[in-house]
Scaffold this motif. Structure first.
Motif, PDB file in Angstrom:
ATOM      1  N   ALA A  31     -12.025 136.718  36.637  1.00 24.89           N
ATOM      2  CA  ALA A  31     -12.591 136.876  37.980  1.00 24.89           C
ATOM      3  C   ALA A  31     -13.799 135.964  38.162  1.00 24.89           C
ATOM      4  N   THR A  32     -14.615 135.822  37.123  1.00 30.21           N
ATOM      5  CA  THR A  32     -15.801 134.972  37.202  1.00 30.21           C
ATOM      6  C   THR A  32     -15.417 133.501  37.311  1.00 30.21           C
ATOM      7  N   LEU A  33     -14.428 133.068  36.534  1.00 35.66           N
ATOM      8  CA  LEU A  33     -13.970 131.679  36.610  1.00 35.66           C
ATOM      9  C   LEU A  33     -13.387 131.374  37.984  1.00 35.66           C
ATOM     10  N   THR A  48     -20.679 121.511  33.335  1.00 39.81           N
ATOM     11  CA  THR A  48     -19.714 121.453  32.239  1.00 39.81           C
ATOM     12  C   THR A  48     -19.159 122.858  32.058  1.00 39.81           C
ATOM     13  N   LEU A  49     -17.875 123.023  32.340  1.00 42.68           N
ATOM     14  CA  LEU A  49     -17.237 124.341  32.270  1.00 42.68           C
ATOM     15  C   LEU A  49     -16.283 124.381  31.086  1.00 42.68           C
ATOM     16  N   ASP A  50     -16.338 125.455  30.322  1.00 42.85           N
ATOM     17  CA  ASP A  50     -15.456 125.631  29.170  1.00 42.85           C
ATOM     18  C   ASP A  50     -14.597 126.876  29.382  1.00 42.85           C
ATOM     19  N   ALA A  51     -13.629 126.770  30.293  1.00 39.58           N
ATOM     20  CA  ALA A  51     -12.784 127.924  30.594  1.00 39.58           C
ATOM     21  C   ALA A  51     -11.967 128.372  29.382  1.00 39.58           C
ATOM     22  N   THR A 125     -25.431 124.259  32.824  1.00 37.81           N
ATOM     23  CA  THR A 125     -25.923 124.175  34.210  1.00 37.81           C
ATOM     24  C   THR A 125     -26.803 122.943  34.419  1.00 37.81           C
ATOM     25  N   ASN A 126     -26.850 122.499  35.646  1.00 34.12           N
ATOM     26  CA  ASN A 126     -27.479 121.228  35.997  1.00 34.12           C
ATOM     27  C   ASN A 126     -29.005 121.279  35.889  1.00 34.12           C
ATOM     28  N   VAL A 127     -29.587 120.107  35.607  1.00 34.73           N
ATOM     29  CA  VAL A 127     -31.034 119.958  35.437  1.00 34.73           C
ATOM     30  C   VAL A 127     -31.476 118.625  36.027  1.00 34.73           C
ATOM     31  N   PRO A 128     -32.756 118.470  36.379  1.00 33.87           N
ATOM     32  CA  PRO A 128     -33.297 117.142  36.654  1.00 33.87           C
ATOM     33  C   PRO A 128     -33.449 116.371  35.341  1.00 33.87           C
TER      34      PRO A 128
END
Length: 460
Positions: A31-33, A48-51, A125-128
């Protein structure tokens, strides 16, 4: 089965109850994916997703729950990890082309502890770039939006982390805080963000420490209880030594509406004033400080530390000139002009600040401030240029948070109660060194009375 809303909305505590009642961790992760697939294109939070890895971890969690042997209260809980923290087998870029192909072969220590506790790592998750800016954008992945309004920034540098938690793409996130990088983004997205005391969360092997001991790893969640559960997993001996520490019956709280003469947006000032008035009505002892200047020297100290750190990092990469953003190159150029004497003078001034705040915390248990001086600004802009009609520089929005980093103090951002439809506003609480649990216990006792989580209306 626990009677709740969508599975991706559940807290870690609610998930544990659901799993104990027979809900499958795989069902939650699926459900989260699915929710990530729907929401992430609007926010650009998870880069970057590691399903496959997440589903395998969910299946392993399911077996433990069926056997009645969960690894911890976080077993099966979906989490994300900020992209400047190492996760074995997942790309770690630090938001920079310099590291675009770097894949570590081992977890950084807090990640390993989360994995051993059964938490399900969804991705990064994304960062500057190099996590030195207060908004979230880089040349590799682009700009991250705020779940309350994707055209606005969630802040930085844990912008991707808070956007993921606030939008339900994960239950918890591991972030880093080197000058407010957990607390300000949490304030901009209506979350609870915790910066532990220095050395309370052992870090282990990771990217070069360009901010020295100023930066720590900490958790981000939608409630205080989940912060405490996270700390029970990632905290080291200093955290475990405080296990029996109880909440203070009547803490002494100092309220600083601003630092020096720094401008604060009226909407923030008003929300904090309402929270303070409500706290007093509940019997809390809060003294308003008409003038607070103890932290003022940090405005001159901070650039020396951060610019020197960036210059030192780039000196290790001979090919950096075509791989970093112009703002990073400018920081490195400024840092290269600082001498060893400048750096040591900055550290000496920090030591002086430490003495001042040690004396302050003999009089008060907590310092209450705004978490940020500005509301979220357009997502692609690095910082607001004006606050309450006053021109400000790049750190004008960030005046309240760095002192906790410089002195190694525990601090957290809590979401104020505001009108329906209003953007979130966060207040900050700071405590003396190693009073992490005391601070969290106090926040837990006031949850629902002085602050509360809301879901972003923009998700509807």
């Amino acid at each position: 089965m626990v009677d709740t809303g969508p599975l991706w909305t559940l807290s870690a505590h609610e998930l544990a109850l659901a799993y104990a009642a027979g809900t499958s961790p795989r069902e939650v992760i699926e459900a989260t994916l699915s929710h990530i697939d729907e929401v992430n294109p609007r926010l650009n939070a998870v880069i970057t997703l590691d399903a496959p890895g997440a589903l395998a971890a969910a299946d392993a969690s399911g077996r433990r729950w069926r056997d009645g042997k969960p690894a911890s209260p976080l077993d099966g809980v979906p989490i994300t990890v900020k992209d400047n923290i190492l996760v074995a087998g997942l790309r770690a870029t630090w938001g920079s082309k310099l590291y675009r192909d770097f894949v570590p072969d081992e977890d950084e220590l807090p990640v390993r502890r989360m994995r051993e506790a059964g938490a399900v790592i969804l991705g990064k998750t994304n960062v500057p770039e190099f996590t030195v800016h207060g908004y979230t954008d880089n040349m590799l992945f682009g700009t991250t939006g705020n779940p309350w309004n994707p055209a606005l920034t969630p802040g930085g540098s844990s912008g991707g982390a808070v956007a993921a938690v606030a939008s339900g793409m994960c239950t918890l996130a591991l972030g880093t805080d080197g000058g407010g990088s957990i607390r300000r983004p949490a304030a901009h997205t209506g979350l609870v963000g915790f910066k532990p005391s220095r050395d309370t969360v052992p870090r282990g092997k990771g990217f070069p420490a360009i901010l020295g001991g100023f930066e720590v790893i900490g958790p981000i969640a939608r409630c205080v209880g989940d912060i405490i559960r996270s700390m029970d997993v990632i905290g080291g001996p200093e955290w475990r030594a405080t296990l029996e520490e109880s909440a203070l019956p009547r803490p002494r709280i100092a309220y600083a509406p601003t630092f020096g003469d720094a401008p604060v947006e009226p909407v923030i000032r008003d929300a904090i004033e309402r929270a303070v008035a409500q706290a007093r009505a509940l019997g809390l002892d809060i003294e308003t400080l008409s003038s607070f200047t103890l932290a003022d020297p940090l405005a001159e100290i901070w650039p020396v530390i951060s610019q020197t750190g960036v210059a030192w990092l780039l000196d290790q990469h001979h090919d950096w000139k075509d791989k970093v953003a112009p703002a990073i190159a400018e920081m490195a150029a400024a840092g290269s002009k600082h001498s060893a004497r400048d750096y040591l003078d900055a550290l000496d001034r920090v030591a002086g600040l430490q003495r001042s705040f040690d004396a302050f915390f003999t009089q008060y248990d907590f310092l209450l401030t705004p978490a940020a001086a500005a509301m979220p600004w357009p997502a692609g802009e690095p910082h607001p240029t004006a606050i309450d009609g006053c021109t400000v520089g790049p750190r004008g929005h960030a005046v309240f948070t760095p002192i906790a980093n410089a002195l190694g103090l525990p601090a957290m951002s809590l979401p104020c109660i505001v009108d329906d439809g209003a953007l979130p506003v966060g207040l900050q609480l700071i405590a003396a060194r190693d009073r992490d649990r005391r601070l969290l216990n106090f926040a837990s006792a006031q949850e629902g009375r002085l602050f509360a989580h809301r879901w972003p209306e923009a998700l509807g």
